[in-house]
Motif scaffolding. Structure first.
Motif, mmCIF file in Angstrom:
data_model
loop_
_atom_site.group_PDB
_atom_site.id
_atom_site.type_symbol
_atom_site.label_atom_id
_atom_site.label_comp_id
_atom_site.label_asym_id
_atom_site.label_seq_id
_atom_site.Cartn_x
_atom_site.Cartn_y
_atom_site.Cartn_z
ATOM 1 N N ILE A 145 50.072 95.547 33.820
ATOM 2 C CA ILE A 145 50.149 96.370 33.090
ATOM 3 C C ILE A 145 48.853 96.832 32.658
ATOM 4 N N SER A 146 48.307 97.941 33.012
ATOM 5 C CA SER A 146 46.785 98.248 32.957
ATOM 6 C C SER A 146 46.567 98.931 31.694
ATOM 7 N N VAL A 147 46.043 98.530 30.806
ATOM 8 C CA VAL A 147 45.638 99.338 29.373
ATOM 9 C C VAL A 147 44.280 99.301 29.096
ATOM 10 N N THR A 148 43.882 100.314 28.091
ATOM 11 C CA THR A 148 42.454 100.277 27.619
ATOM 12 C C THR A 148 42.717 100.297 26.065
ATOM 13 N N ARG A 149 41.632 100.410 25.339
ATOM 14 C CA ARG A 149 41.614 100.394 23.986
ATOM 15 C C ARG A 149 42.555 101.210 23.148
ATOM 16 N N ASP A 150 42.602 102.393 23.756
ATOM 17 C CA ASP A 150 43.553 103.558 23.373
ATOM 18 C C ASP A 150 44.938 103.064 23.165
ATOM 19 N N ASP A 151 45.301 102.388 24.291
ATOM 20 C CA ASP A 151 46.777 101.895 24.352
ATOM 21 C C ASP A 151 47.144 100.780 23.513
ATOM 22 N N LEU A 152 45.925 100.087 23.133
ATOM 23 C CA LEU A 152 46.451 98.755 21.874
ATOM 24 C C LEU A 152 45.864 99.156 20.513
ATOM 25 N N VAL A 153 44.891 100.037 20.248
ATOM 26 C CA VAL A 153 44.294 100.239 18.850
ATOM 27 C C VAL A 153 44.979 101.450 18.332
ATOM 28 N N GLY A 154 45.444 101.275 17.201
ATOM 29 C CA GLY A 154 46.003 102.422 16.241
ATOM 30 C C GLY A 154 45.176 103.499 15.687
ATOM 31 N N GLN A 155 45.545 104.355 15.142
ATOM 32 C CA GLN A 155 44.588 105.258 14.388
ATOM 33 C C GLN A 155 44.719 105.308 12.948
ATOM 34 N N TYR A 156 45.633 104.470 12.386
ATOM 35 C CA TYR A 156 45.612 104.232 10.765
ATOM 36 C C TYR A 156 46.198 102.840 10.469
ATOM 37 N N THR B 49 50.208 97.247 19.750
ATOM 38 C CA THR B 49 49.912 96.241 20.430
ATOM 39 C C THR B 49 51.064 95.426 21.091
ATOM 40 N N LYS B 50 51.752 95.073 20.136
ATOM 41 C CA LYS B 50 53.265 94.562 20.305
ATOM 42 C C LYS B 50 53.890 95.017 21.277
ATOM 43 N N GLU B 51 54.039 96.538 21.436
ATOM 44 C CA GLU B 51 54.934 97.375 22.192
ATOM 45 C C GLU B 51 54.374 96.948 23.626
ATOM 46 N N ILE B 52 52.933 97.034 23.790
ATOM 47 C CA ILE B 52 52.385 96.823 25.238
ATOM 48 C C ILE B 52 52.607 95.485 25.748
ATOM 49 N N LEU B 53 52.441 94.382 24.794
ATOM 50 C CA LEU B 53 52.490 93.068 24.884
ATOM 51 C C LEU B 53 54.001 92.778 25.582
ATOM 52 N N LYS B 54 54.925 93.667 24.913
ATOM 53 C CA LYS B 54 56.457 93.219 25.405
ATOM 54 C C LYS B 54 56.452 93.795 26.564
ATOM 55 N N LYS B 55 55.953 94.749 27.327
ATOM 56 C CA LYS B 55 55.924 95.270 28.414
ATOM 57 C C LYS B 55 55.282 94.467 29.440
ATOM 58 N N ALA B 56 54.291 93.675 28.812
ATOM 59 C CA ALA B 56 53.564 92.729 29.803
ATOM 60 C C ALA B 56 54.171 91.599 29.925
ATOM 61 N N ILE B 57 55.147 91.263 29.302
ATOM 62 C CA ILE B 57 55.555 89.846 29.281
ATOM 63 C C ILE B 57 56.198 89.635 30.293
ATOM 64 N N GLY B 58 55.989 88.374 31.286
ATOM 65 C CA GLY B 58 56.386 88.304 32.514
ATOM 66 C C GLY B 58 55.646 88.459 33.652
ATOM 67 N N GLY B 59 54.608 89.266 33.158
ATOM 68 C CA GLY B 59 53.635 89.741 34.261
ATOM 69 C C GLY B 59 52.086 89.472 33.668
ATOM 70 N N VAL B 60 51.362 90.325 34.170
ATOM 71 C CA VAL B 60 49.846 90.552 33.760
ATOM 72 C C VAL B 60 49.433 91.408 33.006
ATOM 73 N N LEU B 61 48.811 91.196 32.270
ATOM 74 C CA LEU B 61 48.327 92.391 31.264
ATOM 75 C C LEU B 61 46.631 92.550 31.608
ATOM 76 N N PHE B 62 46.397 93.657 32.080
ATOM 77 C CA PHE B 62 45.194 94.011 32.777
ATOM 78 C C PHE B 62 44.205 94.776 31.435
ATOM 79 N N ILE B 63 43.304 94.383 30.809
ATOM 80 C CA ILE B 63 42.682 95.440 29.610
ATOM 81 C C ILE B 63 41.434 95.629 30.415
ATOM 82 N N ASP B 64 41.359 96.988 30.788
ATOM 83 C CA ASP B 64 39.926 97.507 31.358
ATOM 84 C C ASP B 64 39.062 97.701 30.205
ATOM 85 N N GLU B 65 37.822 97.539 30.460
ATOM 86 C CA GLU B 65 36.889 97.859 29.425
ATOM 87 C C GLU B 65 37.135 96.883 28.050
ATOM 88 N N ALA B 66 37.581 95.910 28.228
ATOM 89 C CA ALA B 66 37.826 94.956 26.918
ATOM 90 C C ALA B 66 36.953 95.020 25.748
#
Lengths: 306, 139
Positions: free
Chosen positions: A105-116, A124-141
């Protein structure tokens, strides 16, 4: 555990057979074959794969009880193959059974950080759920952390990530990627990340010959090839393009080739009469020399189109 | 009276390991798993409350089990069922659904008879717990 407790049949372990049994060779061979250059990266990955293989045997024999920390950081300039290698890494981890499903699962800041307020944690938890069982790739961390704004929601995402990286090590592997200098800065400001990351891999820039080789492989995959004269032209192009701003290694090459194909199509359409089938596959020097790079101008319209 | 519906209704309640394996089967088939809960046990109560959205794009059962445990924590004395939706063209419906939690005691149903015109009878099944308002039925 003492040696007396080792099962009799398991006192000698054939590591070659273990290696073959895991199907690792196909992944590592594929890595060597498909990716040009990147020598230090390849040898590091071989080392990590060996370590993991030994770890797996030790787990089976009961020598190792804890899940090893597998989180990694990939540093290097744009277009040096970080995402591609991460994808391969997910395959290796899956083959060795350190992740269950092996998706990336390839993500950047926009996928993890909310606006309010209150938006970041569920996101963030939604993304983590998708990544469970695999690899979470955070580009430009490093964009997760903005030291100039203490109320930035990135901090919240960092805290959730750190917690998961520690407590759910058997569920997912996190790979942080980005420019080397900015990552160093990021790690020094967030010591929690540094201590949770086991493997740091640095991706070197490609040299000119490697880039030429890459351009040939890219074209080959699309059933195109460079004529001999065009090969020289491409070599020239690479030399000039490297000196220009926004040079991003293999990605710049891919974009340049896309434009060369565009010019080739235009050239063929402009021809009178029928065209040889062979000509549809051939990139000629004029397709490359037409680039603005040879006139000392940027190759494309703006910085967004590197 | 033990309420049964969906798959495995003839079996004892599944353990967490069994539930987890069933979920992984659904995910491997590319179905989207969702959770629903209710405290109205009537068999004609088809539309249960949704626990969040159906979970698309999830690869591993562990993520769903986390969500299920959260739902169990918030809805201790409720029925919870797990549904697997197949989005494939021409299916576009549930492929599988089973109960993953039930209240500790299930009082069952009362049968009432209503005498109508002539000597006719109308029957009605009514769950004993339905006397109480929603949310306090199994407390």
């Amino acid at each position: 555990m003492s040696f007396a407790q080792i099962p009799k049949s398991e006192t000698l372990i054939d590591l070659r057979a273990e290696f073959a049994g895991a199907g690792l060779e196909t992944y590592l061979y594929g890595l060597d074959q498909d990716l040009v250059g990147l020598k230090p990266v390849k040898s590091r990955i071989r080392e990590i794969a060996s370590l993991l293989l030994i770890e797996r045997v030790r787990q089976r024999l009961g020598f190792a009880t804890e899940t090893p920390t597998l989180h990694m950081s990939f540093t290097g300039n744009p277009g040096t193959g970080k995402t591609t290698v991460a994808l391969r890494m997910a395959g290796i981890l899956k083959a060795l059974g350190f992740v269950r499903q092996g998706q990336l699962i390839s993500v950047t800041r926009d996928d993890l950080v909310g606006q309010y307020i209150g938006h970041t944690a569920p996101k963030t938890k939604e993304i983590l759920k998708k990544a469970i069982g695999g690899v979470l790739f955070i580009d430009e961390a490093y964009y997760l952390y903005r030291p100039d704004n203490e109320r930035d929601y990135g901090q919240e995402a960092i805290e959730i990530l750190l917690q998961v990286m520690e407590n759910q090590r058997e569920d997912l592997v996190v790979i942080l990627a980005g420019y080397a200098d900015r990552m160093d800065n990021f790690f020094s400001l967030n010591p929690g990340f540094r201590s949770r990351i086991a493997h740091h891999i640095d991706f070197p820039d490609y040299n000119n010959e490697e880039l030429l080789h890459i351009s040939e492989t890219m074209l080959q995959r699309q059933n195109y090839r460079l004529s001999n004269a065009a090969k020289d032209a491409m070599g020239e192009y690479i030399k000039l393009r490297r000196e220009q701003p926004y040079f991003s290694n293999a990605r710049s090459i891919r974009n340049a080739l896309d434009r060369a194909r565009l010019r080739q199509a235009g050239r063929l359409m402009a021809q009178e009469g029928s065209v040889a089938a062979e000509a549809l596959m051939l990139i000629e020097p004029e397709d490359i020399f037409a680039s603005r790079v040879f006139r000392g101008q940027p190759d494309s319209a703006g910085p967004n189109n590197v | 009276m033990r309420i049964t519906q969906g798959c495995f209704s003839y079996l004892p309640d599944l353990t967490d390991l069994q539930i987890s394996k069933q979920i992984q089967y659904c995910l491997d088939n590319g179905w989207a798993v969702s959770l629903e809960y209710t405290d109205d046990p009537h068999p004609r109560n088809t539309y249960w409350e949704m626990w969040g959205h159906p979970m698309f794009d999830i690869k591993d059962a562990k993520a769903i089990m986390g969500e299920l445990n959260e739902c169990r924590r918030m809805k201790e004395e409720s029925y919870i069922r797990m549904c697997a939706f197949d989005a494939t063209h021409t299916w576009e419906s549930l492929r599988m659904s089973f109960i993953v939690q039930r209240p500790t005691t299930e009082p069952g149903f009362m049968l009432t008879r209503q005498e109508t015109d002539g000597r006719n009878l109308r029957y009605e099944t009514r769950a004993y717990v339905m006397e109480k308002p929603e949310g306090s039925r199994y407390k």
